[in-house]
Design a protein around this motif. Structure first.
Motif, PDB file in Angstrom:
ATOM      1  N   THR A   1       0.799  -1.214   0.000  1.00  0.00           N
ATOM      2  CA  THR A   1       0.000   0.000   0.000  1.00  0.00           C
ATOM      3  C   THR A   1       0.834   1.267   0.000  1.00  0.00           C
ATOM      4  OG1 THR A   1      -1.713   1.249   1.191  1.00  0.00           O
ATOM      5  CG2 THR A   1      -0.239  -0.100   2.525  1.00  0.00           C
ATOM      6  N   ASP A   2       0.326   2.277  -0.676  1.00  0.00           N
ATOM      7  CA  ASP A   2       0.910   3.597  -0.656  1.00  0.00           C
ATOM      8  C   ASP A   2       0.703   4.184   0.738  1.00  0.00           C
ATOM      9  OD1 ASP A   2       0.216   6.741  -2.342  1.00  0.00           O
ATOM     10  OD2 ASP A   2       2.109   5.920  -1.610  1.00  0.00           O
ATOM     11  N   TYR A   3       1.623   5.031   1.136  1.00  0.00           N
ATOM     12  CA  TYR A   3       1.491   5.643   2.461  1.00  0.00           C
ATOM     13  C   TYR A   3       0.520   6.830   2.435  1.00  0.00           C
ATOM     14  CZ  TYR A   3       2.771   7.752   6.927  1.00  0.00           C
ATOM     15  OH  TYR A   3       2.726   8.274   8.196  1.00  0.00           O
ATOM     16  N   CYS A   4       0.798   7.774   1.521  1.00  0.00           N
ATOM     17  CA  CYS A   4      -0.001   9.003   1.423  1.00  0.00           C
ATOM     18  C   CYS A   4      -1.239   8.784   0.584  1.00  0.00           C
ATOM     19  CB  CYS A   4       0.809  10.115   0.751  1.00  0.00           C
ATOM     20  SG  CYS A   4       1.891  10.948   1.864  1.00  0.00           S
ATOM     21  N   MET A   5      -2.360   8.638   1.254  1.00  0.00           N
ATOM     22  CA  MET A   5      -3.616   8.527   0.506  1.00  0.00           C
ATOM     23  C   MET A   5      -4.658   9.384   1.214  1.00  0.00           C
ATOM     24  SD  MET A   5      -3.879   4.487  -0.532  1.00  0.00           S
ATOM     25  CE  MET A   5      -3.883   3.855   1.134  1.00  0.00           C
ATOM     26  N   PRO A   6      -5.569   9.980   0.456  1.00  0.00           N
ATOM     27  CA  PRO A   6      -6.613  10.760   1.124  1.00  0.00           C
ATOM     28  C   PRO A   6      -7.523   9.835   1.937  1.00  0.00           C
ATOM     29  CG  PRO A   6      -7.048  10.586  -1.236  1.00  0.00           C
ATOM     30  CD  PRO A   6      -5.714   9.958  -1.005  1.00  0.00           C
ATOM     31  N   GLY A   7      -8.063  10.334   3.024  1.00  0.00           N
ATOM     32  CA  GLY A   7      -8.906   9.499   3.870  1.00  0.00           C
ATOM     33  C   GLY A   7      -8.033   8.605   4.721  1.00  0.00           C
ATOM     34  N   MET A   8      -8.135   7.325   4.483  1.00  0.00           N
ATOM     35  CA  MET A   8      -7.339   6.366   5.248  1.00  0.00           C
ATOM     36  C   MET A   8      -5.933   6.258   4.658  1.00  0.00           C
ATOM     37  SD  MET A   8      -8.110   2.330   5.955  1.00  0.00           S
ATOM     38  CE  MET A   8      -9.802   2.596   6.378  1.00  0.00           C
ATOM     39  N   SER A   9      -4.931   6.577   5.443  1.00  0.00           N
ATOM     40  CA  SER A   9      -3.561   6.492   4.925  1.00  0.00           C
ATOM     41  C   SER A   9      -3.103   5.035   4.931  1.00  0.00           C
ATOM     42  CB  SER A   9      -2.614   7.327   5.788  1.00  0.00           C
ATOM     43  OG  SER A   9      -2.404   6.673   7.026  1.00  0.00           O
ATOM     44  N   GLY A  10      -1.960   4.796   4.318  1.00  0.00           N
ATOM     45  CA  GLY A  10      -1.407   3.448   4.319  1.00  0.00           C
ATOM     46  C   GLY A  10      -1.092   2.990   5.733  1.00  0.00           C
ATOM     47  N   TYR A  11      -0.682   3.930   6.545  1.00  0.00           N
ATOM     48  CA  TYR A  11      -0.378   3.613   7.938  1.00  0.00           C
ATOM     49  C   TYR A  11      -1.647   3.218   8.694  1.00  0.00           C
ATOM     50  CZ  TYR A  11       1.185   4.153  12.757  1.00  0.00           C
ATOM     51  OH  TYR A  11       1.459   3.925  14.084  1.00  0.00           O
ATOM     52  N   ASP A  12      -2.740   3.962   8.459  1.00  0.00           N
ATOM     53  CA  ASP A  12      -4.027   3.623   9.090  1.00  0.00           C
ATOM     54  C   ASP A  12      -4.471   2.226   8.664  1.00  0.00           C
ATOM     55  OD1 ASP A  12      -5.200   6.984   8.405  1.00  0.00           O
ATOM     56  OD2 ASP A  12      -4.171   6.199  10.184  1.00  0.00           O
ATOM     57  N   LEU A  13      -4.292   1.948   7.379  1.00  0.00           N
ATOM     58  CA  LEU A  13      -4.684   0.643   6.855  1.00  0.00           C
ATOM     59  C   LEU A  13      -3.861  -0.460   7.510  1.00  0.00           C
ATOM     60  CD1 LEU A  13      -6.210  -1.140   4.809  1.00  0.00           C
ATOM     61  CD2 LEU A  13      -4.462  -0.571   3.119  1.00  0.00           C
ATOM     62  N   LEU A  14      -2.568  -0.218   7.620  1.00  0.00           N
ATOM     63  CA  LEU A  14      -1.663  -1.162   8.268  1.00  0.00           C
ATOM     64  C   LEU A  14      -2.144  -1.465   9.686  1.00  0.00           C
ATOM     65  CD1 LEU A  14       1.139  -2.648   8.670  1.00  0.00           C
ATOM     66  CD2 LEU A  14       2.074  -0.402   9.238  1.00  0.00           C
ATOM     67  N   LYS A  15      -2.466  -0.429  10.416  1.00  0.00           N
ATOM     68  CA  LYS A  15      -2.946  -0.604  11.785  1.00  0.00           C
ATOM     69  C   LYS A  15      -4.202  -1.452  11.842  1.00  0.00           C
ATOM     70  CE  LYS A  15      -2.813   2.313  15.195  1.00  0.00           C
ATOM     71  NZ  LYS A  15      -3.044   3.502  16.022  1.00  0.00           N
ATOM     72  N   LYS A  16      -5.147  -1.144  10.985  1.00  0.00           N
ATOM     73  CA  LYS A  16      -6.401  -1.884  10.992  1.00  0.00           C
ATOM     74  C   LYS A  16      -6.176  -3.362  10.687  1.00  0.00           C
ATOM     75  CE  LYS A  16      -9.785   1.675  10.262  1.00  0.00           C
ATOM     76  NZ  LYS A  16     -10.677   1.792  11.378  1.00  0.00           N
ATOM     77  N   ILE A  17      -5.262  -3.616   9.771  1.00  0.00           N
ATOM     78  CA  ILE A  17      -4.983  -4.998   9.416  1.00  0.00           C
ATOM     79  C   ILE A  17      -4.337  -5.731  10.593  1.00  0.00           C
ATOM     80  CG2 ILE A  17      -3.520  -6.454   7.943  1.00  0.00           C
ATOM     81  CD1 ILE A  17      -4.090  -4.307   5.718  1.00  0.00           C
ATOM     82  N   LYS A  18      -3.403  -5.074  11.241  1.00  0.00           N
ATOM     83  CA  LYS A  18      -2.703  -5.719  12.353  1.00  0.00           C
ATOM     84  C   LYS A  18      -3.598  -5.863  13.586  1.00  0.00           C
ATOM     85  CE  LYS A  18       0.913  -6.480  10.016  1.00  0.00           C
ATOM     86  NZ  LYS A  18       1.146  -7.867   9.560  1.00  0.00           N
ATOM     87  N   GLU A  19      -4.633  -5.050  13.657  1.00  0.00           N
ATOM     88  CA  GLU A  19      -5.566  -5.156  14.780  1.00  0.00           C
ATOM     89  C   GLU A  19      -6.625  -6.230  14.546  1.00  0.00           C
ATOM     90  OE1 GLU A  19      -7.133  -1.215  15.022  1.00  0.00           O
ATOM     91  OE2 GLU A  19      -5.325  -0.411  15.973  1.00  0.00           O
ATOM     92  N   SER A  20      -6.701  -6.713  13.312  1.00  0.00           N
ATOM     93  CA  SER A  20      -7.735  -7.688  12.982  1.00  0.00           C
ATOM     94  C   SER A  20      -7.217  -9.104  13.177  1.00  0.00           C
ATOM     95  CB  SER A  20      -8.162  -7.488  11.528  1.00  0.00           C
ATOM     96  OG  SER A  20      -8.710  -8.682  11.013  1.00  0.00           O
ATOM     97  N   SER A  21      -7.951  -9.874  13.946  1.00  0.00           N
ATOM     98  CA  SER A  21      -7.477 -11.236  14.214  1.00  0.00           C
ATOM     99  C   SER A  21      -7.458 -12.070  12.953  1.00  0.00           C
ATOM    100  CB  SER A  21      -8.364 -11.904  15.266  1.00  0.00           C
ATOM    101  OG  SER A  21      -9.706 -11.878  14.844  1.00  0.00           O
TER     102      SER A  21
END
Lengths: 220, 136
Positions: free
Chosen positions: A78-98
């Motif tokens: 994933t790209d880091y800089c994206m409008p709305g959910m950033s790549g970092y936000d996406l990374l977090k959500k994925i790692k928080e999901s069992s």
């Protein structure tokens, strides 16, 4: 369709730039990956079968990631800089999901910001690529995907073969630490008879095995 | 045609050429076409943003970040350099610097387009291998 897909690793690429999506898709295809591209983090989560309001339920045992996904994804880039959910936000959500946290995530960015890179790696990203991404960068992806594939296969085969495996192990009378999922306590590793077998099967209660899955899923 | 490569396009453009093959013979042209479309949109948006008073430097920086990204992805070296300079002026809150740099950027972009158009014309005539910036 899914048979062919099994032989290739499937990468989900996330980037809001159309040009960069086209590029990464081409790079991935040349590297013999199956590719799906989406233009936002929320679309990525949708594709992965995780809706943003879903909380990962700690009560629920995490088994194969395929529980939630319709399609198996072996890596997310994933790209880091994206409008709305950033790549970092996406990374977090994925790692928080069992169900998703075992999927390796790679971040791409056009900007070389050390603190950004550190933050992403600390959050669990496997790699951080500077854009424009090169073919040689993608060569570093396969090892990360191999880990997941092996893990997933182990989980699935263990689920199915749990009972049979324990039987075989007791017959062989082994002391190998090989299968951490084997529920046989030492005293049951004796020449098999029907009584012993029954005892082992009874020992295969969900309570005993599930925690072991969790152990495995958290091992990286 | 190597002169088209020197200065205007960097190694990233060579990478694009490497991604092209018999199964994907128009890859470079497809990417460049996307770039033209994207750039046209961004240039228009930046122009509009530069007409506002006061200037919204965050917005300008954000637009230029996109332009820089796509320019970098196709190897448009000079355009990318102007984008970088523009963003520095944004961060410094220097409106005049932004406007000046933008004019220069548009010139570079126009020149790049001409070079690329010549490149593709030649590619159509003699085949991409001959046209490639790096001998295959």
């Amino acid at each position: 369709m899914s048979i062919a897909a099994d032989s290739k690793f499937h990468v989900l690429a996330v980037d809001d730039s159309l040009i960069d999506r086209k590029l990464i898709e081409r790079l991935l295809k040349i590297s013999s990956f199956q590719v799906t591209t989406v233009d936002s983090g929320s679309k990525a989560l949708e594709f992965l079968g995780l809706h943003e309001d879903d909380q990962s339920n700690p009560e629920k045992p995490s088994v194969s990631p395929n529980n939630h996904q319709e399609v198996e994804v072996n890596l997310i880039i994933t790209d880091y800089c994206m409008p709305g959910m950033s790549g970092y936000d996406l990374l977090k959500k994925i790692k928080e999901s069992s169900s998703l946290r075992n999927i390796p995530v790679v971040i791409m960015s056009s900007e070389n910001v050390p603190s950004r890179i550190t933050r992403c790696l600390q959050e669990g990203a496997e790699e951080f690529f500077l854009k424009p991404v090169q073919l040689s960068d993608l060569n570093r992806l396969k090892p990360h995907m191999m880990k997941t594939k092996v893990k997933t296969q182990n989980q699935e085969s263990n689920e199915i073969q749990l009972v049979e495996k324990s039987e075989i192990q007791s017959q062989l009378q082994q002391q190998q630490p090989q299968s951490p999922l084997s529920p046989t306590p030492p005293q049951q590793q004796q020449p098999p008879n029907n009584n012993k077998r029954k005892a082992m099967e009874e020992g295969l209660s969900p309570d005993r095995t599930r925690p072991r899955y969790n152990d495995i899923t958290t091992v990286v | 045609m190597t002169t088209a490569c020197k200065g205007f396009l960097d190694e990233q453009f060579l990478q694009l050429e490497e991604l092209q093959d018999d199964a994907n013979p128009n890859f470079v042209e497809e990417v460049v076409t996307l770039y033209y479309r994207d750039s046209a949109r961004l240039i228009l948006n930046i122009e509009q943003a530069l007409e506002r008073n006061p200037l919204d430097f965050n917005k300008l920086d954000s637009l230029m970040h996109q332009f820089k990204g796509s320019s970098s992805s196709i190897g448009a070296k000079k355009v990318k350099a102007e984008c970088t300079l523009f963003r520095e002026y944004c961060r410094a809150g220097n409106g005049e610097g932004c406007i000046r740099t933008f004019q220069q950027l548009k010139k570079e972009y126009a020149t790049l387009k001409k070079k690329l158009e010549a490149y593709f014309q030649l590619a159509r005539q003699v085949g991409p291998a001959e046209t490639a910036c790096r001998p295959k």
